[in-house]
Enzyme design. Sequence first.
Site, short mmCIF file in Angstrom:
data_model
loop_
_atom_site.label_atom_id
_atom_site.label_comp_id
_atom_site.label_asym_id
_atom_site.label_seq_id
_atom_site.Cartn_x
_atom_site.Cartn_y
_atom_site.Cartn_z
N ASP A 169 -7.96 2.94 -11.60
CA ASP A 169 -6.64 3.49 -11.25
C ASP A 169 -6.58 4.97 -11.58
O ASP A 169 -5.62 5.65 -11.21
CB ASP A 169 -5.54 2.75 -12.01
CG ASP A 169 -5.15 1.45 -11.30
OD1 ASP A 169 -5.52 1.28 -10.13
OD2 ASP A 169 -4.48 0.62 -11.94
N ASP A 193 -6.08 -8.12 -6.00
CA ASP A 193 -5.87 -7.53 -7.33
C ASP A 193 -5.83 -8.62 -8.41
O ASP A 193 -5.67 -9.82 -8.11
CB ASP A 193 -4.54 -6.75 -7.29
CG ASP A 193 -4.52 -5.54 -8.21
OD1 ASP A 193 -5.35 -5.48 -9.12
OD2 ASP A 193 -3.64 -4.68 -8.01
C1 DGJ Z 1 -3.27 -2.24 -9.89
C2 DGJ Z 1 -4.17 -1.59 -8.89
O1 DGJ Z 1 -5.30 -1.06 -9.51
C3 DGJ Z 1 -3.40 -0.52 -8.13
O2 DGJ Z 1 -4.26 0.14 -7.25
C4 DGJ Z 1 -2.25 -1.15 -7.43
O3 DGJ Z 1 -2.72 -2.02 -6.44
C5 DGJ Z 1 -1.38 -1.88 -8.43
N1 DGJ Z 1 -2.12 -2.81 -9.22
C6 DGJ Z 1 -0.27 -2.62 -7.73
O4 DGJ Z 1 0.47 -3.38 -8.57
#
Ligand code: DGJ
Length: 721
Positions: A546, A476
């Site tokens: 997301d 991430d």
């Molecule tokens: C952002 C990501 O897009 C999510 O899927 C998740 O992993 C969060 N970060 C976790 O902090």
Amino acid sequence: MSIVYNEKNRTIKLDTPNTSYVLGIHNGGFLINLYYGRRLPDDNLWNLSFRHTNASFSPSDPEYTDFSTDVAPMEYPTNGRGDFRVSALSVRGADGSSTTDLRYVSHSIFSGKPDMPGLPHLYTDDDSLCETLEIIMKDPLTEVEAVLIYTVFSDCDVISKHVRLTNRGNRTVRLERALSSCIDLPTMNYNLITLWGRHNKERQFERRPLAHGLQGIHSKRGSSSHSHNPFAALAEKDATESYGNVYGFSFIYSGNFTICAEVDHNSSTRIVMGIDPTDFGWMLAPGESFVTPEAVHVFSSEGLGGMSRIFHSCYDSYLIRGRWKNEKRPLLINSWEAAYFDFDTDKLISFAERAKELGIEMLVMDDGWFGKRNDDTNSLGDWFVNEKKLDLGRLIDSVHSMGLKFGIWYEPEMISPDSELYRSHPDWCVHVEGRKPSVGRRQYVLDVSRPDVRENIFSQINSILGKYSVDYVKWDFNRNISEAASALLPPEKSGEFFHRFVLGTYELQNRLISEYPDLLLENCSGGGGRFDPGMLNYSPQIWTSDNTDPIERLSIQFGTSLCYPASVMGAHVSACRRTGYRTKGDVALWGTFGYELDPNKLTEDEQGIVKEQVAEYHKYYDLIHAGSLYRLICPWDNAFVCAWSFVSKDKREALVTLVRIRKEENKIFHLMLEGLAPEAVYTIEGTGESYSGALLMYAGLDLSHCAQNDGESFKLHLIAE
Ligand code: DGJ
């Protein structure tokens, strides 16, 4: 595929199966782009190419007054030598001048494609599948040499290009712009198409007519970003999904970029692509080289759909690498939307147990397992298990003993102010000496341009991956970069920071997949904030957004599909309430399918639907991952209904999906299919109805009665007899 030099005409012609790209070498050594478009048999294009008469204001080389860089279609335009349009290269010489002048020296043509160490790039293990042209150019004053490197592929209408710049002189120079490509087109009769966005709304389609002057997109956020994707298309004004000439531009890079079109006083169009020159500067000492990232060009005479299918097969074949390129990806369940930070060993084991019953194949433990992390205020950089919360060994053993794979989350390029790592190495965060670093999601950026920092992070990751059996890593990246500087770079090299940061990320990811070749790596950046071809060279899939609401996902997935294949788009079914589970599943099938919910909270009915979806995931996997995408009704054209299909390469099978966004009363709805074999007879599974491909494409099907209500979806599976 072929690259041919015509000595008499001094032209070099690059042919792909359906396109031609023709370069001309003018007497003065000026390298010109004579043509790019539909394949031509000819290569003598000097008389056809547009070379306007010089106006008195246009400067010329006194030896070649029939030629002016002000109007000629320059192949790799430089700054300050009479070409006043946006340039690709600007070198500040030791004399302080930024005038740069490249002239042709020589060229060579060979099969295969050279490696680009440290940078993501198209590749092939079989040299017979592609051919490369290298053109050496040189600036006589600064003695900077530019090698323009082009590759064409035998089965793909793609031309890739990058540039290697070397200081052949004996004084240090500074690159102030070093872009990767330039295309000059004779008219401005195009629309510029780009993908804008933000967190939770990535890659939204935008189409605008070209106007005189500059227009385009860029990122100076340190990553390719949610805001703009490193992709653009120039489409003829009347081009549609299936008709018209379209040029596609994609940049294999994950940092600051620019794609900039300029329409000049002759109403001709230049489009350049490369590292964004803002905040960029690269010192080249004698003998040193700088290699630009790779640019990918596509031309299709079959509209936007044709362009997208070329990108899809190119990236599936020549960009994705490693074990998971061809191997079926595991159907996963991710803990993020299921539990956020609120989990322990038993809770995750219970997710795995229920997931197993449903047919899911991998449990991914997202954020919250390390340091003392129970929210987003701390611990990034402390990549050791939070033993108060988790027994990682027991968890992984249980998951594996159920026959599931196990995945784990990292955010390696970040550091929390509240972390052991920051307390011991405060200078390891990206910062400008004397200024307080800004926070984003309460975190700082870790300076991965530094080899010592990379070593520390890698050895921390290694201590988990070396000890436990981990099948998947989600990588991430949750903020953009401000106060961009590294404590290790001297002031004159400060312009190198952003690119060195990106190279550091690439080195880390490359090391990870080289040391763990069976690992499935998925990139992510707050959803799709770094969804670019650079990342795809390391991870065969990227979390698309997301936003898991299936209606919102339509415009995100349609937009993403302009350049990126289904095989790379992370798409999960979540517990969001907007539509029922069938629509969620039908939308998520267009990607690397998975779940992002607490499986223990599913009702009996929902569990039944999930089991059906799992079966459909297996049934349609090859069709979706190896088939060709047709966008039948796009969200940017229609606010009520969307439809798309995957057609197998042999055209014997198709899956059509339709989502009713909002019902229109009393509206007859006809859907025309695409990409089928006209003479074949297709049976619609489950109904026994049979129709010719011609009827399905030219007359269409009346689907007024399908998916009647807002948010409902409908699938048609067609099989040719
Ligand atoms: C952002 C990501 O897009 C999510 O899927 C998740 O992993 C969060 N970060 C976790 O902090």
